[in-house]
Write an enzyme that holds these catalytic residues in place. Structure first.
Site, mmCIF file in Angstrom:
data_model
loop_
_atom_site.group_PDB
_atom_site.id
_atom_site.type_symbol
_atom_site.label_atom_id
_atom_site.label_comp_id
_atom_site.label_asym_id
_atom_site.label_seq_id
_atom_site.Cartn_x
_atom_site.Cartn_y
_atom_site.Cartn_z
ATOM 1 N N HIS A 66 0.996 -1.254 -0.016
ATOM 2 C CA HIS A 66 -0.065 0.063 -0.136
ATOM 3 C C HIS A 66 0.976 1.223 0.022
ATOM 4 C CE1 HIS A 66 -4.280 -1.413 0.960
ATOM 5 N NE2 HIS A 66 -3.461 -2.700 0.739
ATOM 6 N N ASP A 67 1.979 1.240 0.632
ATOM 7 C CA ASP A 67 2.805 2.542 0.662
ATOM 8 C C ASP A 67 3.672 2.618 -0.659
ATOM 9 O OD1 ASP A 67 4.203 4.654 2.143
ATOM 10 O OD2 ASP A 67 6.208 3.232 1.735
ATOM 11 N N SER A 189 -1.576 -15.313 -0.135
ATOM 12 C CA SER A 189 -1.400 -16.933 0.238
ATOM 13 C C SER A 189 -1.104 -16.533 1.641
ATOM 14 C CB SER A 189 -0.423 -17.576 -0.535
ATOM 15 O OG SER A 189 0.842 -16.949 -0.172
ATOM 16 N N THR A 208 -4.316 -22.146 4.013
ATOM 17 C CA THR A 208 -2.981 -22.082 4.724
ATOM 18 C C THR A 208 -2.312 -20.787 5.023
ATOM 19 O OG1 THR A 208 -1.954 -22.375 2.551
ATOM 20 C CG2 THR A 208 -2.660 -24.515 3.863
ATOM 21 N N ASP A 213 2.327 -20.634 -0.336
ATOM 22 C CA ASP A 213 2.104 -21.644 -1.218
ATOM 23 C C ASP A 213 1.067 -21.337 -2.358
ATOM 24 O OD1 ASP A 213 -0.058 -21.959 0.170
ATOM 25 O OD2 ASP A 213 0.069 -23.845 1.179
#
Length: 335
Positions: A66-67, A189, A208, A213
């Protein structure tokens, strides 16, 4: 008065930064980067609860994006300059930055303590957070950003409800193509949401959330996510768009490709708005990631390849295991 306080803080932090740069010609690189070992010790213990890939790590990764993406050649902004930390009373109020105020205030004291810039500590914490996640990349870290910044304009961060065209258009404005955007979305992820649906606070974006992954890429291609997992509308659009589906599908089970392409795109992102030639490599301070123990992804409970209706026609669909566990995925807890 707020601007004056920020300006005084800027001067206080810039002084040691200038000293580091002034000594660059005669100081060995390892000494030049030694401060980051001290920062590493502090943030691992005080922010990441002993090098965990939990909520604080997830938010640190989100903060770095975001920065950095808050730059436009038309509208302004400084990119990866730490402005969200310099002006939290402004930028964390933007809709797409909702929820980032906590991690900004968790990291900020360590920039002040060690005399490093806000832009640098945001990108450093991002690289450390990624290394804390099993299977995560060891993203190179370059230091030396100035602590001078101005507040970035609003509406530069892609939104979860934007179309593929809108997101690719925004990202192309700062030099990213569709493959790089798909690679950057690997950050989802190891992510969770609090703001999109407040009734599901802490719900992960795949099953997960502490493992970097291909499970995220598989689950977004199926009809529905596992119970307890939140699906961002834009992720589903990317998983099914003809322009992006083939690379998306590749990342389901090609972990090495996903990690390598993500790392390259992340280094590029961390240099948005910066003169990369003026930065210096302190990757030595980034810990070695934890190795991925299980490479084979699982379909959500009750689903299989027949529940994937949008596939890449140029390659066979990756092999994935059936999931016989119907337990809901628990929310991610803050430390």
């Amino acid at each position: 008065m707020a601007f004056l306080r920020s300006f005084i803080i800027t001067l206080a932090i810039m002084a040691p930064s200038f000293k580091l740069l002034a000594n660059a010609a005669v100081t060995p690189r390892s000494n030049k980067c030694s401060v980051w070992y001290d920062v590493l010790k502090d943030i691992q213990n005080e922010v990441f609860d002993g090098s965990k890939c939990g909520e604080e790590a997830h938010e640190s990764i989100r903060l770095a994006f975001h920065d950095a993406i808050s730059y436009s050649p038309r509208l302004g902004g400084g990119g990866a300059d730490g402005s969200i930390m310099m002006y939290p009373e402004i930028e964390t109020k933007y809709a797409e930055n909702a929820g980032l105020d906590d991690i900004v205030h968790r990291q900020r004291p360590f920039a002040l303590k060690h005399g490093v810039s806000f832009g640098d500590i945001i990108q450093f914490a991002n690289a450390v957070a990624l290394s804390n996640c099993e299977g995560g990349p060891r993203v190179p870290f370059y230091a030396g950003r100035s602590n001078y910044s101005q507040p970035s304009p609003d509406n530069l961060v892609p939104a979860p409800f934007h179309s593929v065209d809108q997101i690719l258009g925004r990202m192309s404005e700062v030099g990213f193509d569709s493959d790089e955007v798909v690679a950057l979305l690997a950050a989802h992820s190891v992510a969770a949401q609090d703001q999109q649906d407040t009734s599901m606070k802490g719900s992960p974006l795949d099953s997960t959330p502490s493992v970097f992954d291909g499970q995220f890429y598989l689950e977004t291609m199926t009809n529905s996510p596992p119970e307890g997992v939140f699906r961002i509308p834009a992720d589903r659009l990317f998983a099914t768009d003809p322009r992006t589906v083939c690379l998306w599908q590749t990342f389901v089970d090609d972990h090495n490709s996903m990690v390598n392409q993500f790392s390259r795109a992340m280094v590029k992102l961390a240099a948005v708005g910066q003169d990369h030639a003026s930065l210096y490599d302190c990757s030595e301070a980034i810990p070695a990631p934890r190795r991925l123990r299980n490479h084979r992804p699982k379909f959500p409970y009750g689903q299989s390849a027949k529940h994937v209706h949008y596939k890449c026609t140029e390659a066979s669909f990756p092999q994935a295991k059936l999931n016989h566990d119907s337990s809901p995925v628990p929310p991610v807890q803050k430390s």
